[in-house]
Scaffold this motif. Structure first.
Motif, PDB file in Angstrom:
ATOM      1  N   ARG A  14       0.831  -1.214   0.000  1.00 51.80           N
ATOM      2  CA  ARG A  14       0.000   0.000   0.000  1.00 51.80           C
ATOM      3  C   ARG A  14       0.862   1.259   0.000  1.00 51.80           C
ATOM      4  O   ARG A  14       0.455   2.298  -0.509  1.00 51.80           O
ATOM      5  N   GLU A  15       2.033   1.131   0.624  1.00 49.23           N
ATOM      6  CA  GLU A  15       2.929   2.298   0.673  1.00 49.23           C
ATOM      7  C   GLU A  15       3.695   2.492  -0.639  1.00 49.23           C
ATOM      8  O   GLU A  15       4.502   3.412  -0.760  1.00 49.23           O
ATOM      9  N   GLN A  29      12.705  -2.159  -7.272  1.00 55.38           N
ATOM     10  CA  GLN A  29      11.999  -0.880  -7.430  1.00 55.38           C
ATOM     11  C   GLN A  29      12.426   0.134  -6.378  1.00 55.38           C
ATOM     12  O   GLN A  29      12.706   1.297  -6.705  1.00 55.38           O
ATOM     13  N   ASP A  30      12.499  -0.279  -5.132  1.00 57.36           N
ATOM     14  CA  ASP A  30      12.840   0.668  -4.062  1.00 57.36           C
ATOM     15  C   ASP A  30      14.263   1.195  -4.221  1.00 57.36           C
ATOM     16  O   ASP A  30      14.528   2.390  -4.046  1.00 57.36           O
ATOM     17  N   SER A  31      15.177   0.288  -4.563  1.00 60.33           N
ATOM     18  CA  SER A  31      16.587   0.698  -4.671  1.00 60.33           C
ATOM     19  C   SER A  31      16.821   1.596  -5.878  1.00 60.33           C
ATOM     20  O   SER A  31      17.493   2.625  -5.791  1.00 60.33           O
TER      21      SER A  31
END
Length: 563
Positions: free
Chosen positions: A331-332, A508-510
């Protein structure tokens, strides 16, 4: 007869008289002969003495002449010697004067050289300081812009570089082994591009750091180590190796692999890669913190044929085997892999043991370019949970009583959970850092992702067919998707296609700006790989230009005194 007897006796007497006369004559003749012999001997002696006298006189005369000539020669020699000695003395004096002048000049040169050395040292120190300032400013600019750090490592030429992989002419095979990529300096790569019938063109590429083929694993890790300090300061960190097959990515990330085994050797510490060194450094930094303030977990996954496999998952008998997982977006807006195995580790040895177990399951396949070509992307994630206790994280560790209280409370809550998790496969949902968080304890997670990407391949050169060809297709598509994501971020598009590949979705986050990202480009220097090397260098150049915005620091919660 008597008369005949008388006659004969008379004749006999006469004969006796003649005999006596003849004997007297013979005696006199003998004496005369002896006298003649004596006279002849005396004459010979006289003759001999006269010859000796003459010879003696001649010799004496000749000796006098020789002595005179020798005396004159000796006089001439002494005069010549005196002249030569005077000349040599003048020369020696001139040489001594020249040496003295040279010594004075040498002293002057030494003084000037010393002054120049001091000036050079001062200039060098100033240059190094300015270089450090420039690097610091550049790093600050990189931090503010969120740029991706790109380092480039050029491996040495290896024996298999000379093999063309298929039938070619001898001249072309010789060209294949020619070196065309060089490290011009520690920030510039020089590539000699040449085509038949065209003039050679030199192209340069700028990166944060460039390593030549002689620089060791120590030098590579020395520039990576500062990022690990950021890990404990609340930043996520990602280190990614990118390059073609056989360019040295796995060696840079892991180190030399054991013969006939996918595991890496830990015997030669100087040859260890970034992953084992980074682990040692992280646990060293943690050891400087109060006990119980940090917990570490590890997960190992591979992206094979656009599918994610958990390499630490265990069956009911405790045997490790690869299990397919899926990646989702929370969700975040963060990427997550549900049910992914997170194994708690307490030191670097446990971590390396788990990574080696995971590497046993990694897919490899021999090609014409590389005998142990990795057919999957390897992602090793080190998750560090920081336990925050008290009102202020910054002053928490300065208070010894608070630290001891934290150690007691944390040791009663977490270690048992971690021991339980060692016996069964733990998931992120059941990880110890999220269980029994009291009102006084808060946890902050930071991640270190170490990525060994599969190498991009030219099918014509690698010679793969069948299943290996399908693997190559997935590898190239996932790397193309990674390039598309970076391009979308660089152009600040509204939509970034992370989901075009499981690799980009997982990272994706990195990649998207939630981590300090370092890309380690690995380049093969031979003419044989010029096209792939240019593609890798182009990827690194585009990655440097990506501005993701300032990387966000994980905020440690601060509890008010009222609470």
């Amino acid at each position: 007869k008597e008369e005949r007897i008388v006659v004969l006796e008379t004749e006999n007497a006469a004969l006796h008289l003649k005999l006596a006369e003849y004997q007297g004559l013979a005696g006199r003749s003998t004496k005369e002969v002896l006298q003649l012999y004596a006279a002849h001997g005396q004459q010979m002696k006289l003759q001999r003495s006269s010859v000796v006298t003459q010879l003696h006189g001649a010799i004496k005369k000749r000796l006098k002449q020789d002595l005179k000539s020798l005396h004159s020669v000796a006089l001439e020699l002494s005069k010549d010697f005196q002249r030569q000695s005077k000349t040599c003395l003048y020369r020696v004096l001139a040489a001594v004067q020249g040496i003295q002048l040279q010594n004075e000049a040498m002293r002057m040169f030494q003084i000037k050289a010393f002054d120049l050395e001091q000036s050079l040292q001062e200039v060098t120190e100033r240059y190094e300081k300015e270089k450090q300032k420039r690097k610091a400013l550049h790093n600050s600019l990189v931090e503010l812009r969120g740029n991706i750090r790109v380092h480039c490592r050029i491996r040495p030429l290896l024996p298999f570089d000379a093999a063309a992989g298929h039938a070619v002419s001898q001249d072309r095979q010789r060209n294949f082994s020619e070196k065309v990529a060089y490290a011009a300096d520690d920030e510039t790569v020089l590539v000699k591009c040449s085509r038949p019938g065209h003039a050679s063109v030199n192209k340069t590429f700028q990166f944060e750091r460039v390593y030549n083929d002689l620089e060791s694993q120590d030098a590579v890790f020395a520039d990576v180590a500062p990022l690990l300090t950021s890990l404990l300061d609340g930043y996520n960190v990602c280190i990614m190796a990118y390059g073609q097959t056989g360019s040295g990515k796995t060696y840079t990330m892991l180190g030399p692999q054991l013969e006939g085994n996918l595991a890496f050797s830990t015997e030669e510490e100087s040859e260890l890669g970034i992953i084992p060194r980074a682990t040692e450094e992280v646990f060293r930094l943690i050891s400087e913190k109060p006990p119980g303030s940090y917990w570490v977990e590890v997960s190992v996954v591979e992206v094979y044929n656009n599918e994610i496999f958990d390499l630490l998952a265990k069956d009911s008998y405790g045997k490790v085997f690869g299990v397919k997982r899926d990646v989702v977006t929370t969700r975040e807006g963060k990427s997550d892999v549900p049910l992914l195995t997170h194994e708690p580790v307490e030191n670097a040895s446990e971590f390396l043991h788990l990574v080696n177990k995971g590497l046993q399951l990694r897919v490899t396949h021999p090609t014409l370019v590389h005998a142990h070509s990795s057919r999957s992307h390897l992602v090793v994630t080190l998750t560090i949970t920081t336990v925050v206790f008290g009102d202020n994280f910054g002053t928490l560790w300065e208070d010894e009583q608070t630290s001891q209280r934290l150690n007691k409370e944390a040791s009663g809550t977490f270690p048992q959970k971690m021991r339980d998790n060692k016996s069964t496969s733990s998931s992120r949902a059941s990880s110890p850092v999220q269980l029994e968080a009291t009102e006084k304890m808060k946890q902050v997670k930071t991640r270190l992702q170490l990525v060994d990407l599969a190498g991009s391949e030219c099918v014509g050169m690698s010679g793969v067919t069948g299943a290996a060809l399908r693997e190559t297709s997935f590898i190239n598509r996932s790397l193309s998707a990674l390039a598309d994501v970076l391009g979308a971020i660089a152009e600040q598009r509204a939509h970034v296609p992370y989901r075009n590949s499981k690799l980009t979705h997982l990272l994706q986050d990195s990649v998207g700006g939630d981590a300090k990202l370092l890309v380690m480009l690995c380049i093969a220097p031979g003419q044989k790989y010029l096209t792939e090397s240019m593609q890798s260098l182009g990827f690194g150049t585009r990655a440097r230009q990506v501005q993701r915005g300032q990387v966000k620091k994980k905020n440690f919660p601060v509890l008010s005194k009222a609470k």
